[in-house]
Design a protein around this motif. Sequence first.
Motif, mmCIF file in Angstrom:
data_model
loop_
_atom_site.group_PDB
_atom_site.id
_atom_site.type_symbol
_atom_site.label_atom_id
_atom_site.label_comp_id
_atom_site.label_asym_id
_atom_site.label_seq_id
_atom_site.Cartn_x
_atom_site.Cartn_y
_atom_site.Cartn_z
ATOM 1 N N THR A 179 26.348 -92.027 -13.477
ATOM 2 C CA THR A 179 27.091 -90.844 -13.924
ATOM 3 C C THR A 179 26.257 -89.965 -14.838
ATOM 4 O O THR A 179 26.482 -88.768 -14.898
ATOM 5 C CB THR A 179 28.379 -91.266 -14.671
ATOM 6 O OG1 THR A 179 28.015 -92.213 -15.675
ATOM 7 C CG2 THR A 179 29.386 -91.879 -13.720
ATOM 8 N N ASN A 180 25.266 -90.549 -15.533
ATOM 9 C CA ASN A 180 24.474 -89.747 -16.476
ATOM 10 C C ASN A 180 23.699 -88.649 -15.752
ATOM 11 O O ASN A 180 23.927 -87.461 -16.015
ATOM 12 C CB ASN A 180 23.530 -90.632 -17.301
ATOM 13 C CG ASN A 180 24.240 -91.552 -18.281
ATOM 14 O OD1 ASN A 180 23.614 -92.216 -19.087
ATOM 15 N ND2 ASN A 180 25.572 -91.626 -18.206
ATOM 16 N N ARG A 193 23.619 -92.092 -5.265
ATOM 17 C CA ARG A 193 22.874 -90.844 -5.104
ATOM 18 C C ARG A 193 22.473 -90.209 -6.434
ATOM 19 O O ARG A 193 21.683 -89.277 -6.473
ATOM 20 C CB ARG A 193 23.720 -89.873 -4.280
ATOM 21 C CG ARG A 193 23.055 -88.588 -3.868
ATOM 22 C CD ARG A 193 21.809 -88.794 -3.013
ATOM 23 N NE ARG A 193 22.080 -89.425 -1.733
ATOM 24 C CZ ARG A 193 22.556 -88.801 -0.650
ATOM 25 N NH1 ARG A 193 22.841 -87.510 -0.715
ATOM 26 N NH2 ARG A 193 22.749 -89.446 0.469
ATOM 27 N N ARG A 194 23.075 -90.721 -7.524
ATOM 28 C CA ARG A 194 22.753 -90.214 -8.874
ATOM 29 C C ARG A 194 22.804 -88.683 -8.945
ATOM 30 O O ARG A 194 23.826 -88.106 -8.575
ATOM 31 C CB ARG A 194 21.419 -90.799 -9.345
ATOM 32 C CG ARG A 194 21.482 -92.334 -9.366
ATOM 33 C CD ARG A 194 20.239 -93.029 -9.795
ATOM 34 N NE ARG A 194 19.938 -92.945 -11.220
ATOM 35 C CZ ARG A 194 20.432 -93.741 -12.163
ATOM 36 N NH1 ARG A 194 21.331 -94.661 -11.851
ATOM 37 N NH2 ARG A 194 20.056 -93.617 -13.424
ATOM 38 N N ILE A 225 32.155 -88.270 -10.650
ATOM 39 C CA ILE A 225 33.315 -89.110 -10.961
ATOM 40 C C ILE A 225 33.057 -90.577 -10.662
ATOM 41 O O ILE A 225 32.384 -90.916 -9.685
ATOM 42 C CB ILE A 225 34.576 -88.618 -10.220
ATOM 43 C CG1 ILE A 225 35.818 -89.323 -10.776
ATOM 44 C CG2 ILE A 225 34.428 -88.835 -8.707
ATOM 45 C CD1 ILE A 225 37.132 -88.692 -10.332
ATOM 46 N N CYS A 226 33.563 -91.422 -11.518
ATOM 47 C CA CYS A 226 33.434 -92.877 -11.351
ATOM 48 C C CYS A 226 34.851 -93.448 -11.476
ATOM 49 O O CYS A 226 35.544 -93.586 -10.482
ATOM 50 C CB CYS A 226 32.478 -93.416 -12.416
ATOM 51 S SG CYS A 226 32.207 -95.181 -12.327
ATOM 52 N N THR A 227 35.315 -93.702 -12.699
ATOM 53 C CA THR A 227 36.708 -94.075 -12.891
ATOM 54 C C THR A 227 37.581 -92.908 -12.435
ATOM 55 O O THR A 227 37.308 -91.757 -12.786
ATOM 56 C CB THR A 227 36.972 -94.374 -14.376
ATOM 57 O OG1 THR A 227 36.288 -95.574 -14.719
ATOM 58 C CG2 THR A 227 38.465 -94.540 -14.647
ATOM 59 N N ASN A 228 38.607 -93.216 -11.632
ATOM 60 C CA ASN A 228 39.492 -92.139 -11.182
ATOM 61 C C ASN A 228 40.907 -92.407 -11.699
ATOM 62 O O ASN A 228 41.073 -92.887 -12.817
ATOM 63 C CB ASN A 228 39.418 -91.993 -9.658
ATOM 64 C CG ASN A 228 39.711 -93.310 -8.942
ATOM 65 O OD1 ASN A 228 40.426 -94.170 -9.453
ATOM 66 N ND2 ASN A 228 39.138 -93.462 -7.768
ATOM 67 N N GLN A 229 41.917 -92.128 -10.880
ATOM 68 C CA GLN A 229 43.299 -92.291 -11.360
ATOM 69 C C GLN A 229 44.033 -93.352 -10.533
ATOM 70 O O GLN A 229 45.194 -93.183 -10.152
ATOM 71 C CB GLN A 229 44.031 -90.946 -11.287
ATOM 72 C CG GLN A 229 43.351 -89.818 -12.051
ATOM 73 C CD GLN A 229 43.454 -89.936 -13.548
ATOM 74 O OE1 GLN A 229 42.454 -90.186 -14.238
ATOM 75 N NE2 GLN A 229 44.651 -89.784 -14.085
#
Lengths: 494, 494, 444, 444
Positions: A180-181, C316-317, C324-328
């Motif tokens: 994410t960074n 893919r960075r 987004i990583c943590t979502n809902q």
Amino acid sequence: MTGNATRGFSYEEDLLFERSRPGRCGVELPRNDVPEVDPRALLGALSRDELPGLPELSEVEVVRHFTRLSTWNAAVDLGLYPLGSCTMKYNPKINEKVARLPGFAHAHPFSPASETQGLLALFFELERCLAEISGMDRVTLQPAAGAQGELAGIMMIRAYHAQRGDKRTKVLVPDSAHGTNPASAALNGYEIVSVASGSDGILHPKAVAEAMSDDVAGLMITNPNTLGIFETHLAEICDVVHAKGGLVYGDGANLNALVGVARPGDLGIDVMHFNLHKTFSTPHGGGGPGAGPVGVKASLAAYLPTPVVERAADGTYQWNDALPHSIGRLHGNHGNVGMLVRAHAYIRALGPDGLKRATQLAVLNANYLLARIRGAYHVPYANPVLHECVVTDRMLAGTGVSTLDVAKRLIDHGYHPPTVYFPLIVNGALMIEPTESESKEGLDRFADALLAIAEEAHTDPETVRSAPHHTRRRRLDETRAARKPVLRWQPGGA
Amino acid sequence: MTGNATRGFSYEEDLLFERSRPGRCGVELPRNDVPEVDPRALLGALSRDELPGLPELSEVEVVRHFTRLSTWNAAVDLGLYPLGSCTMKYNPKINEKVARLPGFAHAHPFSPASETQGLLALFFELERCLAEISGMDRVTLQPAAGAQGELAGIMMIRAYHAQRGDKRTKVLVPDSAHGTNPASAALNGYEIVSVASGSDGILHPKAVAEAMSDDVAGLMITNPNTLGIFETHLAEICDVVHAKGGLVYGDGANLNALVGVARPGDLGIDVMHFNLHKTFSTPHGGGGPGAGPVGVKASLAAYLPTPVVERAADGTYQWNDALPHSIGRLHGNHGNVGMLVRAHAYIRALGPDGLKRATQLAVLNANYLLARIRGAYHVPYANPVLHECVVTDRMLAGTGVSTLDVAKRLIDHGYHPPTVYFPLIVNGALMIEPTESESKEGLDRFADALLAIAEEAHTDPETVRSAPHHTRRRRLDETRAARKPVLRWQPGGA
Amino acid sequence: MRYLPHTDADIREMLARVGQPDLGALFESIPAQFRLTRALDVPAAASEYEILAEFEALAAQNEHAGARAWFLGAGVHHHFVPSAVDALISRAEFYTSYTPYQPEISQGTLQAIFEWQTMLCGLTGQEVSNASLYDGASATAEAVLMALRVSKRRKVAVSSALHPHYRGVLETYLAALDFELITLRRGSDGRTLPSAIDRETACVLVQQPNFLGCIEDLRALAHAAHAQGALLVTAVAEAISLALLAAPGDCGADIVCGEAQSFGVPMAFGGPHLGFLTARMAHVRQVPGRLVGETLDADGQRGYVLTLSTREQHIRRERATSNICTNQGLCLMMATIFLALHGKTGMRQLAERNLAKAEYAKARLRAAGLTLPFAAPSFNEFVVQLREPADRALARARAQGIVAGLDLAKFVPELGDALLVCVTETASRASIDRLATVLAGAGA
Amino acid sequence: MRYLPHTDADIREMLARVGQPDLGALFESIPAQFRLTRALDVPAAASEYEILAEFEALAAQNEHAGARAWFLGAGVHHHFVPSAVDALISRAEFYTSYTPYQPEISQGTLQAIFEWQTMLCGLTGQEVSNASLYDGASATAEAVLMALRVSKRRKVAVSSALHPHYRGVLETYLAALDFELITLRRGSDGRTLPSAIDRETACVLVQQPNFLGCIEDLRALAHAAHAQGALLVTAVAEAISLALLAAPGDCGADIVCGEAQSFGVPMAFGGPHLGFLTARMAHVRQVPGRLVGETLDADGQRGYVLTLSTREQHIRRERATSNICTNQGLCLMMATIFLALHGKTGMRQLAERNLAKAEYAKARLRAAGLTLPFAAPSFNEFVVQLREPADRALARARAQGIVAGLDLAKFVPELGDALLVCVTETASRASIDRLATVLAGAGA
Ligand SMILES: Cc1ncc(COP(=O)(O)O)c(C=O)c1O
Ligand SMILES: Cc1ncc(COP(=O)(O)O)c(C=O)c1O
């Protein structure tokens, strides 16, 4: 299977759509007390007739469907869930209860401040606590998760430079950083410059100095880093960045290793996010929601997202929308409020001593576990670890058993696997974070399972390679899923 | 395993006491704001020092302990739970929610009627609904379960006779009756006279007439009876009993076969109980609590347990304690109120049509299932069945497979077994009650499992005899448990 | 501490095993001068009993829809939620699990997401749905970014009737990037005019129904956009409308995004809610967020996994389709259960009931002599013009236990003294009548 | 109807299979004249939304401990319940399962009962505990019936300080049987006098602490009973006291029975609560209710089963030790979780806190000039004498949001204007001070 799991069975359950039968319904509406309206007549072509994709089921079938589905998941309430970097600690039940109080759960973001003083007071106090814990001056609660916090933080860094008419185009990101960074910095239009960690797994001032220039807006750093190692040179690194006019963003995902023991703000961090769903025990919900508040030093306060909560002279709380230099709004409303309520309840439950104690025990657990499995698993870095540890499958070389196989085999022992193949700088990484919630006996059982698997890799590698053997579904073919994606159910397949 | 269940595993979990470690605790009390008191000093030998038997665990360990334990149970929310006579229908979630409203959950039985009008109104209305559904004139909500309802009912019958100076010593109970019937009558000091059912599984006026005398206080009858068969001659039987001055007690456990279709009161029943945890959907809680209200004809109203709820002229509700002929109080307070609230919510949800519909579909399900398995299992009685059906293992004779084995093998298919070896008048009875909550497809899957087992009994009897094979524990040795009872954990076993 | 299992004896043994004298020694990798030598200045630890009392006191200070006649929506809607929803998401296996990275031990969450994706594709008329985004506002920003990637153009034409907070978040997300935002004017009927779309336009962004409650003619807008080779992005802030209005995808929307809070998620002062995004299969590799796909296990049995992760940050960075990583996730679970309970019949009835209640309210307000400025049809929300400053009317209504709507003065000043009123299935005829009376009040 | 899965098509197919033309035909075994030809006169079906509104309105009419300063106990006690208790008993596997007749698929419930039996034996100082009875009152009646079976005598000596409702239920249970109830007088200190016990006495029944809050000297009573060959039956109405007072079993009680509502079970207007009964192993075959025992499975693994069922109605029928079938299983689960959470330390602290709060209240009331008539020590409940009719004091307190206790006029008239006051850990010092002020009111 070791003592943690044994024989059992799973209930099967088809897709909702396969269980659907025309004419079933799981709800009824109240009697209608107003005239019916015919949508076709009123809306014509603006309306629709068909609702494809929706099933038809009675309440009992829906309840059984999801209850059965739930039994296919691992969960913190069922046992150790040692996903590294994810901090799967116990989610206190009282937090679930208070978050559901009607005055929180059924409040509306457009209700005026005068009618929602309880919530604003909670926001104000939570911001204060997070600032105190992190050593930051101001906090915004708006970001919905860590990644959005990163986005907000980098935006503030950009606004800070812009304010100075300083056009910088690059952001430095260590090669051990979470995905994410770089993604968050790139979403801000920055070019990413990767900085290599040293052979000791940490970042060195020299490496940063070489990459640092007037063109660099800042550095994003995670401390302790994704190896669980404290960035010993962080202060010096911050000086290097600051000297060149850059700012330092702190990824707070591992703050749980520092709470009550050290403060990122004191180390030179200018802006950072908090993952309330990690450090502050809000449940991860099978993927979310989380909350990613961001703390800043005074130098960046002017750029905070709006609105911000302020306490007026008369002690009442208000929203302030008028920050001329604000990066603007990040969330449609006030962020993931339900998570803020839970996190605040967690802070209230532990208090200063409890928060520090939790940190110490999280670190003790990671170190104890590492001590138990060292020898069976390769430890890539000698440095002392804090809240999590990273080991690899190197010692299994030749057996044909890889990190993935170890992870899958752990499932047969009744454990959710650790994070695997991250950080990327470690080959075949197993990143293990027990958190403070696990007891010594629990850690011993888990260590025994890891040792048994390492042993088994040599005596019976095939069993490990073909794991899991006791789950409702055996190892799933992810390549197939990606090759021809089936992303929804359709009548008669296809 | 058929489609209903498949491979899986169970989490293991020791006893609380084995997981206990000195110094752990799962709660904290608020700060004490009054002076401490030393119990020893104040109470001396009246106080104790040790608390043997209590464990020491943190909150997270307790939560994991019971969460893991829960996964070892079958449950209505996980699937069909066809225990005959137990009516394991769906327990609506809204009922759980309303029962927890603070005004119900935290009310006190000694609060005056003026401060608890909402509860008294609910009692009054629920009594009215139960009276209407059953064809009775008055209802008491006090009995905590069906058996206590039987006790209350028989006490009222006794009081009725006593009032007439009529000393009767016997109660007639059909041989097909549930064990609580004779037990409840005996607890009232009555001698039990067993009446044999006819070859058609029902009671005949002649048999009753022969047993009936002026010494008989009454007859206890279950209708439909425990074979699921309607007692066709009930009206005539009631006449026979009444003619000799006796009264008829109706066991309402099977009322779910009649709601909206016929009323015990119209059939001549003088007094009966309701099992709200059967007919009226309150959850069975792994053994209870239930609720066993009792309905009576006007002739018995004078003997109702006290207090009773009454509506005053001004529309307010009051408790009336002054029934001179009352049998007195049966419960320390007002009965299992939480269950009354749930049952009332159920009646409100279904309404007149829904209640009748539920009855019709419960009966349809039982008949459909019977039609599906007839031929593979022996059907002891030809009479049409209502809400449940009884079959036997006779067709498996020679295979060495018994009813118990079939029951245990069903577990491997992911089903809780039906009631077995009851009623006693049927050898190797399997008493199956699907309830209206099961869909046609669900019944078909269950029938398939039963047919597969019958088949397997012939092709591979050993597998059936040694079932279950997929549960955390295999078949448990009940004889051993009874021979040398171990009824609690003790340090170091013993 | 009740959450911590460690006894002093445990700690001693564990320290011995790791070869440290005390807990403090575990932190020696932290330079001494940075180690905190004082206790944190946060309130002292509290028992559950104290926490509950404290939070009940805070909660009691907030007005909420459970205790008022509620007509305030504007993107956060008060709908009734069947009790089975909370009962089921309270299963620890759902709410105390993480993102389903390990499919063999996460099939429950994965199958539910696959079911959500299927239902949302049906409702929006699309072929791909992701596994949630943060909220309607960020989902809209992500949708525009996706459209920019797909079209490789640099202009975004935004309806002036887009929710102002969605607009705000979009501007925040685009600020750093060099794209141009153009605003599409509103016609007198309250709908967006398909003007100012050209060959540089990457996408046209409209909300359906729009912020003023008006139902847009999506087909016309799609036509105008496609004619210039631009995409149509449709944002939906009141998801219940999807059960009644023509599916955006069927009207030509290339991307549908928005907020699904109305599907069983509590208003909760604005979050956590449920951002969603659906699109065409052709664009699947540009979709942000997680996707669940069907596959087979080693025995050839059907199962579900997270898939196409090469779009995502962890693979893919910096070139990922989103950060987004943590979502809902758990909100998605609520919505999936809500939709399963309602199904075809229930959702349709629910949407029709919202329409009927709102139409009744409109009639009552007109009858009370108030003006409804816009001719375009609406779903469950609409604008009403008052004869007095809106804040005064709102205050008078509040005094009678009615939360009458949103004061538009701040958001759409040109409308003068106007309220945005939302009428859902939760409003009784009586409460609507009271609303009409109180709003007419001043003039009457 | 939302609870019923059957579609019309299902019903048609099923009827065809059973060979019936319509649903009505399924009931032809019911003589025509008894078939109901009208609809039941019960209210029309209601949606969840309507049910919730209706029940919230009913609930709102009842005073409850969540919204008042609460000093009313008398066998139903207001204690704080950790939130984990409700979270765990809300697991469908616990609350939607039946009595664990089939052990292989009910080990969760069975192990929890075994754990309850163990903890309760420890708390009461006994060797056997059953798996619950209806409530404290019927448990007491069952205990006396058990004592009568064991001793084969016919007199029961009952303390006059037994909870009047326990006494009432006991009389109801014994009415039909030919036994004799004798009442043991109360000494001036509030404790039961061991008089009138003779060779015909089957058992002595005392409550600990007794209905007036006084702690009995069980050893003396046991001595007096045993001297005549009678059993001592001890009823406990406030189970928290077991964590502080000498275990009845250790004092010589042969049977301990009572109410465990205080272990995490809501007051709920009086039920469902948790009757319990513990005894000596020597009398195990006379114990009423279900018992869970340890055993081994076919693989030699430890497991749990219902055992010694030859005592029970489903096997022994009219010769059973009791007629009980359905018991209070889920309340037992609440109590087991409550005890597990508190454990040794927590239960001790909780009991000591109750004692401290009550002692503080006694001091304040004395200081306010009110009389505490009994010299015997108390736990968390005691009698206070007023200078005005109790109902007047109660009404004045209620007006101030205080539920001050139980008016004893109806139950123990000889005490004059007296209140039974219960002070638990939930009472704050401030609320106790207000109680003292309001009760002193009249005289002050
Ligand atoms: C080190 C690190 N940084 C950032 C993130 C992103 O946080 P979130 O998932 O809350 O967006 C994570 C979460 O996995 C993380 O582990
Ligand atoms: C026919 C019958 N009668 C009586 C009872 C006893 O009812 P309860 O368990 O509610 O005491 C039952 C319950 O199993 C039953 O099936």
